[in-house]
Design a protein around this motif. Structure first.
Motif, short mmCIF file in Angstrom:
data_model
loop_
_atom_site.label_atom_id
_atom_site.label_comp_id
_atom_site.label_asym_id
_atom_site.label_seq_id
_atom_site.Cartn_x
_atom_site.Cartn_y
_atom_site.Cartn_z
N HIS A 102 13.71 -16.54 3.85
CA HIS A 102 14.74 -16.12 2.90
C HIS A 102 14.83 -17.07 1.71
O HIS A 102 14.92 -16.63 0.56
N TYR A 103 14.78 -18.36 1.97
CA TYR A 103 14.95 -19.34 0.89
C TYR A 103 13.73 -19.36 -0.04
O TYR A 103 13.88 -19.48 -1.26
N ILE A 104 12.53 -19.25 0.54
CA ILE A 104 11.33 -19.20 -0.29
C ILE A 104 11.33 -17.93 -1.14
O ILE A 104 11.07 -17.97 -2.35
N ALA A 105 11.64 -16.80 -0.49
CA ALA A 105 11.63 -15.52 -1.19
C ALA A 105 12.59 -15.54 -2.37
O ALA A 105 12.22 -15.20 -3.51
N ASP A 106 13.83 -15.93 -2.12
CA ASP A 106 14.83 -15.93 -3.19
C ASP A 106 14.55 -17.00 -4.24
O ASP A 106 14.67 -16.76 -5.45
N GLY A 107 14.17 -18.21 -3.76
CA GLY A 107 13.96 -19.32 -4.68
C GLY A 107 12.80 -19.09 -5.64
O GLY A 107 12.95 -19.23 -6.86
N VAL A 108 11.63 -18.72 -5.11
CA VAL A 108 10.46 -18.49 -5.96
C VAL A 108 10.71 -17.30 -6.89
O VAL A 108 10.37 -17.34 -8.07
N PHE A 109 11.34 -16.26 -6.36
CA PHE A 109 11.59 -15.06 -7.16
C PHE A 109 12.47 -15.37 -8.36
O PHE A 109 12.14 -15.02 -9.50
N THR A 120 23.12 -12.26 -12.69
CA THR A 120 22.72 -11.05 -11.98
C THR A 120 22.15 -11.39 -10.61
O THR A 120 22.45 -10.70 -9.62
N PHE A 121 21.34 -12.44 -10.54
CA PHE A 121 20.78 -12.85 -9.25
C PHE A 121 21.89 -13.20 -8.26
O PHE A 121 21.85 -12.78 -7.10
N LEU A 122 22.89 -13.93 -8.71
CA LEU A 122 24.00 -14.30 -7.81
C LEU A 122 24.78 -13.08 -7.37
O LEU A 122 25.31 -13.04 -6.26
N ASN A 123 24.86 -12.07 -8.23
CA ASN A 123 25.55 -10.84 -7.87
C ASN A 123 24.77 -10.00 -6.87
O ASN A 123 25.32 -9.54 -5.87
N VAL A 124 23.47 -9.79 -7.14
CA VAL A 124 22.70 -8.92 -6.25
C VAL A 124 22.48 -9.55 -4.89
O VAL A 124 22.25 -8.84 -3.90
N THR A 125 22.54 -10.87 -4.80
CA THR A 125 22.37 -11.55 -3.50
C THR A 125 23.70 -11.81 -2.82
O THR A 125 23.73 -12.42 -1.75
#
Length: 303
Positions: free
Chosen positions: A40-47, A89-94
Motif C-alpha cells: 500500500h505504501y509503495i503503491a501510493d507513495g510512488v504514484f 486531490t490525492f488526500l481526498n481520493v485516499t
C-alpha cells in the motif's frame, strides 16, 4: 584552411520511434509496477510522487511555451497551485482528507480549489506594480493549471474510484491511449499519404488516424477478454466503444498540443524525455483521454 564540422545527422524515424517507446515504457512501467506491487505504501507513495512530478514539469513547460509566445503569466503562483491541487486531490481520493467514498466529494474539493485559485490570481494582479496585462496573465495561468494538473488529476480519480478495481481501469486507459499513439505513428509512417491538418501537424495523416482506431480497438478487446473480470460493467461492446472514442480523442489531444507548440514556434515542449521531448509531449493524449475515461466509468459503467 579549417574543415567545417559535419552537422549531426537527424535521427531516422525508426530511431525516433524506439526512443519514444523506451521513454514511454520506462515511465509507465514504473507507475504500474508501484500500483500492482501489493504494498500500500509503495503503491501510493510512488504514484503520487510521479504524478506530481509529471504535473509540475508539464506545467512549467506550458508556462515556458506561453512566455515564448510573449504571453504573461504568474508562473510561480501557477506551479504552487498545481502542486497543491494534485496533493489535495490525492488526500481526498485516499480518504486522508474529507470523507472518502463519493466521487462528488472529490469534485467539490477541486471546484472549491479552483474558485480560491482564481480569487488568489486576482489578488496577485492587484498587488503587481509592473504587470499591465492582468487579464492575459490570469487567463494563461488558469489555463495552464486546468490543462495540466486538473486534467491529469483524472488519473488519480480513476485509480482510486470507489467500489471498483481502479488500477485496472487506469492500466486499460493508459494502454489504449499509447496503442493509439503507436498505431497512428506506425501506420502513418508506412502508408500515410493524406494529411489531416498540415497547418498544425504536417506528420499526421488520415491513414494514421485509421491505424490509431484499429490498433487501439483491437488492444481494447484483447485487454477486456483477459482482464475484463476485474473491470466492473465492462464487456466487448464497451470495449469497442471505448476503443473508438479513446483513440479518436488521443489524436485530438496530440493535435491540440501541436497547435500550442506551433503557435509558440517550438518543436517540442521541452527536452526532459529522450525521443519524446518534454513531459507535455508524453502527456498530450493522456490529458484528453483521462476525463473521457473517468466520465464513462462514472456515468455508464458504474452509474
Amino acid at each position: 584552411m579549417s574543415v567545417p564540422d559535419n552537422p549531426t545527422p537527424s535521427p531516422s524515424k525508426t530511431q525516433v520511434f524506439l526512443r519514444r517507446l523506451a521513454s514511454t515504457v520506462l515511465c509507465w512501467t514504473t507507475i504500474l509496477w508501484a500500483m500492482f506491487s501489493g504494498n500500500h505504501y509503495i503503491a501510493d507513495g510512488v504514484f503520487v510522487v510521479l504524478i506530481v512530478f509529471l504535473a509540475l514539469t508539464g506545467l512549467v513547460e506550458f508556462y515556458n511555451l506561453a512566455r515564448k509566445r510573449g504571453l504573461p503569466c504568474f508562473k510561480v503562483s501557477g506551479v504552487i497551485g498545481g502542486v497543491l491541487l494534485m496533493i489535495g486531490t490525492f488526500l481526498n481520493v485516499t480518504g486522508q482528507l474529507g470523507s472518502h467514498g463519493s466521487p462528488a466529494r472529490v469534485n467539490d474539493f477541486e471546484t472549491s480549489f479552483l474558485i480560491l485559485f482564481v480569487l488568489g490570481l486576482c489578488l496577485r494582479q492587484l498587488m503587481s506594480r509592473d504587470n499591465t496585462s492582468g487579464i492575459s496573465a490570469i487567463a494563461v495561468t488558469l489555463l495552464g493549471l486546468m490543462y495540466v494538473p486538473w486534467l491529469l488529476n483524472f488519473l488519480q480519480k480513476i485509480s482510486y474510484f470507489p467500489g471498483v478495481e481502479g488500477k485496472y481501469f487506469l492500466l486499460y486507459f493508459i494502454l489504449l491511449t499509447k496503442f493509439s499513439d503507436m498505431g497512428a505513428y506506425v501506420v502513418g509512417s508506412l502508408i500515410g499519404r493524406h494529411k489531416m491538418i498540415p497547418r498544425i501537424s504536417p506528420g499526421k495523416t488520415w491513414e494514421g488516424f485509421a491505424g490509431a482506431i484499429l490498433v487501439s480497438t483491437g488492444a481494447s478487446l484483447v485487454f477486456v477478454h483477459f482482464l475484463g473480470s476485474h473491470m466492473a460493467g465492462m464487456n466487448p461492446y464497451h470495449a469497442v466503444v471505448l476503443g473508438i472514442i479513446l483513440s479518436s480523442t488521443a489524436v485530438i489531444g496530440d493535435l491540440i498540443e501541436s497547435l500550442f507548440k506551433r503557435e509558440c514556434g517550438a518543436k517540442d515542449s521541452g527536452n526532459a524525455l529522450p525521443g519524446i521531448g518534454g513531459v507535455l509531449d508524453l502527456l498530450d493524449s493522456l490529458l484528453f483521454n483521462a476525463p473521457i475515461m473517468y466520465l464513462y466509468l462514472r456515468h455508464i459503467l458504474v452509474p
